[in-house]
Write an enzyme that holds these catalytic residues in place. Structure first.
Site, PDB file in Angstrom:
ATOM      1  N   LYS A   6      -2.272   3.818   2.215  1.00 53.21           N
ATOM      2  CA  LYS A   6      -2.876   2.330   2.185  1.00 53.21           C
ATOM      3  C   LYS A   6      -1.914   1.448   1.334  1.00 53.21           C
ATOM      4  O   LYS A   6      -2.166   0.160   1.467  1.00 53.21           O
ATOM      5  CB  LYS A   6      -4.203   2.295   1.309  1.00 53.21           C
ATOM      6  N   ASP A   7      -0.875   1.818   0.535  1.00 56.81           N
ATOM      7  CA  ASP A   7       0.090   1.078  -0.036  1.00 56.81           C
ATOM      8  C   ASP A   7       0.568   0.066   0.939  1.00 56.81           C
ATOM      9  O   ASP A   7       1.010  -1.086   0.637  1.00 56.81           O
ATOM     10  CB  ASP A   7       1.188   1.794  -0.667  1.00 56.81           C
TER      11      ASP A   7
END
Ligand code: PMP
Length: 331
Positions: A48-49
């Site tokens: 998700k970064d």
């Protein structure tokens, strides 16, 4: 590659360029060779970064946000952690609307990363003003120069993986990849990565993983949303009870559903046999790979890449806790 080449100016420069690791004993009875893309090597410990950074940097370029602005999202999971981390480095305020189903650990983790957390009742309709969707929308509307990440309906979610995860895998496998196995939640990872890889070689098969209790597989097969498919399940981040526009169903060849129990044991197997301390959906991906193998999807020439989305540390009170496993009837 920015990793390990001299000094890194800030933590965000370490997003992406995650390793691809050969799997050995867990896949030794399957046909072909198997590799895991370890997204836990991102600084926020998950894939998700990539999307959080891409969506925020896009908003910066468009002038929607600048220092002191506010990032808003509905999440208690990995996306929340990534957004909180990025907000610290870039000087934004991060407001997360989470459901009261979220564990105290998760809420504490987000607060310790500086996020303002609004806890909303889980048992209300999505359009109820108290729901976490409506609370996030209201905060976004009321807050000037705020950005609502809206990961399930944001095409930049797909674009982040099209620009990064896809090219990384193509390069790391020197174009030898034949199959990609990915957990489908928002669908951003599978759609963006799969789209890039199919553009390089249309013969690459994109194999999705869904949960029993989710609507995605049926929707892919019929084009219809069937709410009879919906039932509670334990795996977090996999499957959905709505159709996200961040999923490009045309890129996906097939979906396979997995159970909570088999996925939990598969996660433990990855840890014990490969020494990779992975999250629950990594086990789901391994479990689906077993099922695809049993159904004859692979040959001795297959070069299969599995995406492992996050780190095991987030599941210490779940799949890595024997009491939790017993309470679910898994042990
Ligand atoms: N695994 C985990 C742990 C996740 O948090 C998510 C995101 N919902 C996924 C898999 C699925 O990724 P995507 O949303 O890109 O489909």
């Amino acid at each position: 590659m920015t990793r390990n080449q001299g000094i890194t100016d800030n933590i965000l420069q370490l997003v992406g360029e995650t390793p691809l690791v050969r799997l050995h004993s867990i896949t030794k009875d399957f046909k072909g060779k198997y590799f895991a893309k370890l997204e836990a090597f991102n600084p926020g410990h998950s894939a998700k970064d990539r999307i959080a950074l891409h969506i925020i940097e896009n908003a910066e370029k468009k002038g929607i946000i600048k220092k002191g602005s506010t990032i808003v999202e509905t999440t208690s999971g990995n996306t929340g952690f990534s957004l909180a981390m990025i907000s610290i480095v870039k000087g934004y305020k991060c407001i997360l609307a989470v459901s009261d189903k979220s564990s105290q650990d998760k809420i504490d983790m987000l607060k310790s990363m500086g996020a303002e957390v609004h806890i909303c009742p889980a048992n209300v309709a999505a359009d109820d003003p108290r729901s976490y969707y409506e609370v996030a929308k209201r905060i976004h509307k009321e807050t000037k120069k705020s950005v609502y990440i809206n990961q399930y309906f944001n095409e930049l979610n797909i674009d982040a993986h099209y620009r990064t995860t896809g090219p990384e895998i193509w390069k790391q496998t020197e174009g030898k990849i034949t199959h990609l196995v990915v957990a489908s939640g928002t669908g951003g990872t599978i759609s963006g990565t799969g789209k890039y890889l199919k553009e390089q070689n249309p013969n690459i098969k994109i194999l999705a993983v869904d949960a029993f209790g989710s609507v995605l597989k049926k929707y892919h097969e019929t084009g219809k949303l069937d709410m009879n498919e919906v039932s509670p399940y334990k795996i977090e981040g996999l499957g959905k009870n709505l159709i996200p526009t961040a999923t490009d169903f045309d890129v996906i060849d097939i979906y396979e559903k997995v159970t909570d129990k088999e996925s939990a044991f598969a996660s433990r197997e990855i840890v014990k046999k490969e020494g990779i301390f992975c999250g629950y959906t990594s086990g789901a991906v391994l479990q689906a790979t077993k099922q695809y193998n049993n159904q004859g999807y692979f040959t001795k020439n297959s070069f299969v890449v599995l995406i492992f989305p996050d780190h095991g540390s987030r599941y210490m009170n779940k799949i890595y806790n024997d009491s939790w496993m017993k309470a679910q009837g898994f042990l």
